[in-house]
Structure formats: structure tokens, C-alpha cells
Design a protein around this motif. Structure first.
Motif: not given
Ligand SMILES: N=c1c2ncn([C@@H]3O[C@H](COP(=O)(O)OP(=O)(O)OP(=O)(O)O)[C@@H](O)[C@H]3O)c2ncn1[C@@H]1O[C@H](COP(=O)(O)O)[C@@H](O)[C@H]1O
Length: 155
Positions: A150-151, A141-146
Motif C-alpha cells: 500500500e506504500t 495491524a495489517r500484515p507487513v506485506m500488505l
């Protein structure tokens, strides 16, 4: 000839319920309850209060005072060392040593909280906030940018 009883057609809601059951992730297993007479986590709150009281103690007679007098960086280094010692015992399967090292890790974590001005209830509130939220669901559910940021982690 007697007529065969007509089976009621499955109503839409029944098939919908069955469908939603299929799509819903399996429920998490129930949480095992602690034995009523088991020592409980309030020992951590008492330990934090003890360490706070040792802030002004003589470093020659109090290990907590000695650690705190060496500053947050040193306290954090000792916490890291204890965490490594803990994982070594876990990997080696040494249950008794793992219990002892786990206690060392928690003690040094609390010294680090005292050194950085954290109170136990700050962390207990965060853990309470997370209760009932699966870590899988939280991460997705984390915002996409985050998530993109993290990738960089090795999968
Ligand atoms: N839970 C603990 C606890 N766990 C581990 N330790 C001490 O942490 C130290 C770890 O020693 P290490 O050899 O790993 O490393 P170091 O001595 O920190 O430093 P280096 O020599 O490696 O630089 C030992 O002296 C342990 O006794 C603890 N010292 C104190 N407590 C609790 O804190 C209370 C207050 O203790 P004092 O502050 O000593 O009065 C005690 O009553 C306990 O409840």
C-alpha cells in the motif's frame, strides 16, 4: 511532639496502573445516540427490496429498471457521478444539496449492489465486524506485506 502520619507508599500496582494509563491511547468519545423518533437506516433495506422488485419493471416507467438494463458498468459510472456531485456540495458547504446528493449516492450504491448481486446484510455484517475497532488500529495491524504494497499511495 505528635508524629506526622506516614503516607502509605504508592504500591507498585498503582504506579503500574498510572503508567499503563499514560501509554494507553486516549479513549474514543462516546457515540451520540440517534433521536428515538428519527427516520432510521431501515429505509435502505426497504429501498433495496424496492429496487429488486423493479428489476423486471418497464424501463420507461422505472428509473431503477432503466439503470439496471444499462448494465453494471453504466450503473457504476452513475454511482461515481453522484459521488462527485456529493463531494462538490460538501466542499461548497451546501447542506441541503449535500443531503439530496447523499441520498442520490446511497440510491445509486444500492442499484449497484442489486446489479452485482450484493445483499444489504452482506455489507451490514462487514460494518458490524468493524464496530469497536479503530480504523487507525485496524490499519496498523495489517500484515507487513500488505502495508508495503500500500506504500505506493501518496501520503
Ligand atoms: N431514491 C431514488 C432516487 N434517487 C435518485 N433517483 C433518480 O436518479 C436520476 C438521476 O438523474 P440524472 O440526471 O443524475 O442521471 P440519469 O437520468 O440517471 O442518466 P443520464 O441522463 O445522466 O444518462 C433521477 O431520475 C432521480 O429521480 C432515484 N430514483 C428512485 N429512487 C427510489 O427508488 C424507488 C423506485 O424508483 P423507480 O425505479 O423509478 O420506480 C423510488 O420510489 C425511490 O424510493
Amino acid at each position: 511532639m505528635a508524629k506526622k502520619p506516614v503516607k502509605p507508599k504508592a504500591t507498585k500496582t498503582k504506579t503500574k496502573a498510572a503508567a499503563s494509563r499514560k501509554s494507553r491511547p486516549a479513549a474514543l468519545p462516546p457515540v451520540p445516540h440517534l433521536r428515538p423518533d428519527a427516520p432510521d437506516a431501515r429505509v435502505l433495506d426497504r429501498l433495496w427490496s424496492t429496487i429488486i422488485a423493479r428489476k423486471s419493471a418497464d424501463p420507461l416507467i422505472s428509473h431503477s429498471a432503466r439503470l439496471l438494463s444499462r448494465g453494471t458498468n453504466k450503473v457504476a459510472q452513475k454511482f461515481g457521478e453522484e459521488a462527485i456531485e456529493c463531494l462538490i456540495e460538501a466542499v461548497a458547504g451546501n447542506r441541503d444539496a449535500l443531503i439530496a446528493e447523499s441520498a442520490d449516492v446511497l440510491y445509486h450504491l444500492l442499484v449497484m449492489w442489486v446489479s452485482t448481486g450484493l445483499r444489504p446484510e452482506d455489507v451490514w455484517a462487514e460494518l458490524k465486524r468493524r464496530e469497536g475497532i479503530s480504523g487507525i488500529a485496524e490499519k496498523s495491524a495489517r500484515p507487513v506485506m500488505l502495508a508495503i504494497a500500500e506504500t505506493r499511495k501518496i501520503p
